[in-house]
Design a protein around this motif. Structure first.
Motif, PDB file in Angstrom:
ATOM      1  N   UNK A  67      -0.665  47.163  34.556  1.00 27.83           N
ATOM      2  CA  UNK A  67       0.615  47.082  35.270  1.00 27.83           C
ATOM      3  C   UNK A  67       0.425  46.365  36.602  1.00 27.83           C
ATOM      4  N   UNK A  68      -0.609  46.736  37.328  1.00 28.00           N
ATOM      5  CA  UNK A  68      -0.860  46.134  38.635  1.00 28.00           C
ATOM      6  C   UNK A  68      -1.100  44.635  38.534  1.00 28.00           C
ATOM      7  N   UNK A  69      -1.721  44.203  37.434  1.00 28.78           N
ATOM      8  CA  UNK A  69      -2.048  42.791  37.250  1.00 28.78           C
ATOM      9  C   UNK A  69      -0.885  41.976  36.695  1.00 28.78           C
ATOM     10  N   UNK A  70       0.233  42.627  36.415  1.00 30.60           N
ATOM     11  CA  UNK A  70       1.392  41.910  35.910  1.00 30.60           C
ATOM     12  C   UNK A  70       1.279  41.490  34.465  1.00 30.60           C
ATOM     13  N   UNK A  71       0.418  42.166  33.709  1.00 26.97           N
ATOM     14  CA  UNK A  71       0.179  41.795  32.312  1.00 26.97           C
ATOM     15  C   UNK A  71       1.243  42.383  31.391  1.00 26.97           C
ATOM     16  N   UNK A  72       1.792  43.551  31.742  1.00 29.72           N
ATOM     17  CA  UNK A  72       2.669  44.276  30.836  1.00 29.72           C
ATOM     18  C   UNK A  72       4.154  44.042  31.120  1.00 29.72           C
ATOM     19  N   UNK A  73       4.904  43.953  30.029  1.00 33.07           N
ATOM     20  CA  UNK A  73       6.351  43.934  30.138  1.00 33.07           C
ATOM     21  C   UNK A  73       6.972  45.211  29.655  1.00 33.07           C
ATOM     22  N   UNK A  74       6.170  46.007  28.908  1.00 32.47           N
ATOM     23  CA  UNK A  74       6.689  47.240  28.326  1.00 32.47           C
ATOM     24  C   UNK A  74       5.535  48.175  28.020  1.00 32.47           C
ATOM     25  N   UNK A  75       5.795  49.474  28.086  1.00 25.20           N
ATOM     26  CA  UNK A  75       4.801  50.489  27.721  1.00 25.20           C
ATOM     27  C   UNK A  75       5.471  51.532  26.844  1.00 25.20           C
ATOM     28  N   UNK A  76       4.843  51.842  25.714  1.00 26.03           N
ATOM     29  CA  UNK A  76       5.216  53.004  24.905  1.00 26.03           C
ATOM     30  C   UNK A  76       4.109  54.020  25.064  1.00 26.03           C
ATOM     31  N   UNK A  77       4.445  55.259  25.433  1.00 27.72           N
ATOM     32  CA  UNK A  77       3.412  56.203  25.839  1.00 27.72           C
ATOM     33  C   UNK A  77       3.893  57.633  25.672  1.00 27.72           C
ATOM     34  N   UNK A  78       2.929  58.548  25.649  1.00 28.45           N
ATOM     35  CA  UNK A  78       3.273  59.953  25.797  1.00 28.45           C
ATOM     36  C   UNK A  78       2.841  60.458  27.169  1.00 28.45           C
ATOM     37  N   UNK A  79       1.814  59.809  27.745  1.00 29.14           N
ATOM     38  CA  UNK A  79       1.362  60.176  29.087  1.00 29.14           C
ATOM     39  C   UNK A  79       0.507  59.044  29.656  1.00 29.14           C
ATOM     40  N   UNK A  80       0.644  58.822  30.950  1.00 29.55           N
ATOM     41  CA  UNK A  80      -0.255  57.933  31.689  1.00 29.55           C
ATOM     42  C   UNK A  80      -0.652  58.676  32.946  1.00 29.55           C
ATOM     43  N   UNK A  81      -1.953  58.923  33.125  1.00 30.53           N
ATOM     44  CA  UNK A  81      -2.389  59.813  34.192  1.00 30.53           C
ATOM     45  C   UNK A  81      -3.762  59.429  34.710  1.00 30.53           C
ATOM     46  N   UNK A  82      -3.999  59.717  35.964  1.00 26.91           N
ATOM     47  CA  UNK A  82      -5.348  59.635  36.538  1.00 26.91           C
ATOM     48  C   UNK A  82      -5.951  61.026  36.674  1.00 26.91           C
ATOM     49  N   UNK A  83      -5.426  61.953  35.921  1.00 24.86           N
ATOM     50  CA  UNK A  83      -5.961  63.309  35.826  1.00 24.86           C
ATOM     51  C   UNK A  83      -6.169  63.956  37.190  1.00 24.86           C
ATOM     52  N   UNK A  84      -7.421  64.299  37.512  1.00 26.19           N
ATOM     53  CA  UNK A  84      -7.712  65.013  38.760  1.00 26.19           C
ATOM     54  C   UNK A  84      -7.361  64.191  39.993  1.00 26.19           C
ATOM     55  N   UNK A  85      -7.210  62.885  39.815  1.00 27.22           N
ATOM     56  CA  UNK A  85      -6.908  62.012  40.942  1.00 27.22           C
ATOM     57  C   UNK A  85      -5.411  61.755  41.085  1.00 27.22           C
ATOM     58  N   UNK A  86      -4.608  62.479  40.312  1.00 30.93           N
ATOM     59  CA  UNK A  86      -3.171  62.406  40.497  1.00 30.93           C
ATOM     60  C   UNK A  86      -2.464  61.485  39.511  1.00 30.93           C
ATOM     61  N   UNK A  87      -1.249  61.118  39.868  1.00 31.15           N
ATOM     62  CA  UNK A  87      -0.454  60.222  39.037  1.00 31.15           C
ATOM     63  C   UNK A  87      -1.034  58.809  39.062  1.00 31.15           C
TER      64      UNK A  87
END
Length: 306
Positions: A67-87
């Motif tokens: 996402x940060x690199x501008x590669x994605x236009x869409x995401x299908x997901x159930x979860x995206x997380x950095x776990x212990x490091x937060x969202x």
């Protein structure tokens, strides 16, 4: 010969872009902080791919970085997380700003969607997800059906077919036979569902090594289009039993991503090849990450309490 029938599917990581076109849907293997095909993620950034539709069950730093690199236009997901490091900061900012299209699945629902495609059927039913408003939000994915045998109401999940699945294995041979020694998460279902499959792995080995450990082969070569040797290819996530999660580098990532300006982090990845990345980010620390696995093997509750 096509890639599916050629016994020589090993390519350098720089060849990954030949298998992924702008706008493709790509299923990325791994889950939580384990087994993500991070070397492939970095290579897609270097290749300048755009408009990709990432599909992930439990995404992590892989999705956030794309996402940060501008590669994605869409995401299908159930979860995206950095776990212990937060969202996941870049992912969250894009969702909140409305600059990233998304589809939210339940985790089981997405896995069933992969399984349906792998079985060659347009949908599969299951019980649930009870209490969730996701099915009503996405009627193009979820429908209520009646069991023809019992009359029970079930939830049908539409088959999910990615253009490309990219997964990271322990090892593979040049024919694409891929092995894991530990969890493979949703990877096998992704592979069976996808039109094209790229396997990155810690090492490409002779077929005799694969044949000596047949119980570890979770993806047969006839599913695979390309094989890429990528040592530490899941870094900074873990790939057990080769190395543990690099919590130090993930903390650095989370800190940088939370700062709001992430351009320098992405530019550095764009400016180096994967060997240079390993030298910079891992170097001699690789032995420490490998040692984490050995420590985990001997650690037990009695030793902790003592």
């Amino acid at each position: 010969m096509t890639a599916k029938t050629s016994p020589h599917k090993a390519i350098p990581i720089e060849g990954l872009s030949a298998w992924v076109d702008d706008g493709d849907s790509i299923a990325l293997g791994g889950g939580w902080f384990a087994n993500h095909p991070m070397a492939a993620v970095r290579e897609l950034i270097r290749a300048g791919r755009q408009g990709l539709h990432a599909i992930t069950v439990v995404g992590s730093v892989d999705i956030d970085l794309l996402v940060a690199a501008g590669v994605l236009g869409k995401v299908s997901f159930s979860m995206v997380t950095l776990e212990a490091f937060g969202l996941a900061p870049n992912f969250r900012r894009a969702i909140e700003a409305g600059t990233l299209d998304f589809v939210e699945y339940t985790g089981l629902g997405l896995n069933i969607g992969f399984e349906a495609q792998g079985r060659g059927v347009p949908f599969l039913p299951y019980r649930g997800p009870f209490g969730s408003d996701i099915p009503a939000r996405y009627p193009e994915i979820y429908q209520t059906v009646e069991c023809p045998f019992t009359g029970e109401s079930l939830t049908a999940v539409r088959a999910v077919q990615p253009d490309v699945a990219i997964v990271h294995a322990l090892r593979a041979d040049a024919e694409g036979n891929a092995q894991w020694d530990g969890t493979s998460g949703p990877d096998v279902e992704m592979v069976k569902a996808a039109k094209k499959v790229v396997v990155t792995c810690e090492e490409v080995v002779d077929r005799a090594v694969i044949e000596a450990n047949p119980h570890m082969t979770k993806v047969p070569g006839y599913y695979v289009d390309a094989v890429i040797e990528a040592p530490f290819g899941a870094h900074p996530t873990s790939h057990v039993p080769s190395y543990g999660v690099d919590a130090w580098k993930l903390l650095d990532y989370a800190t940088a991503a939370a700062g709001g300006s992430f351009d320098s982090y992405v530019d550095r990845i764009r400016s180096e090849d994967e060997a240079s990345y390993r030298a910079r980010e891992i170097g001699e620390r690789g032995e420490v990450l490998r040692a984490l696995i050995d420590v985990a093997k001997v650690l037990n509750p009695e030793e902790v309490s003592a």
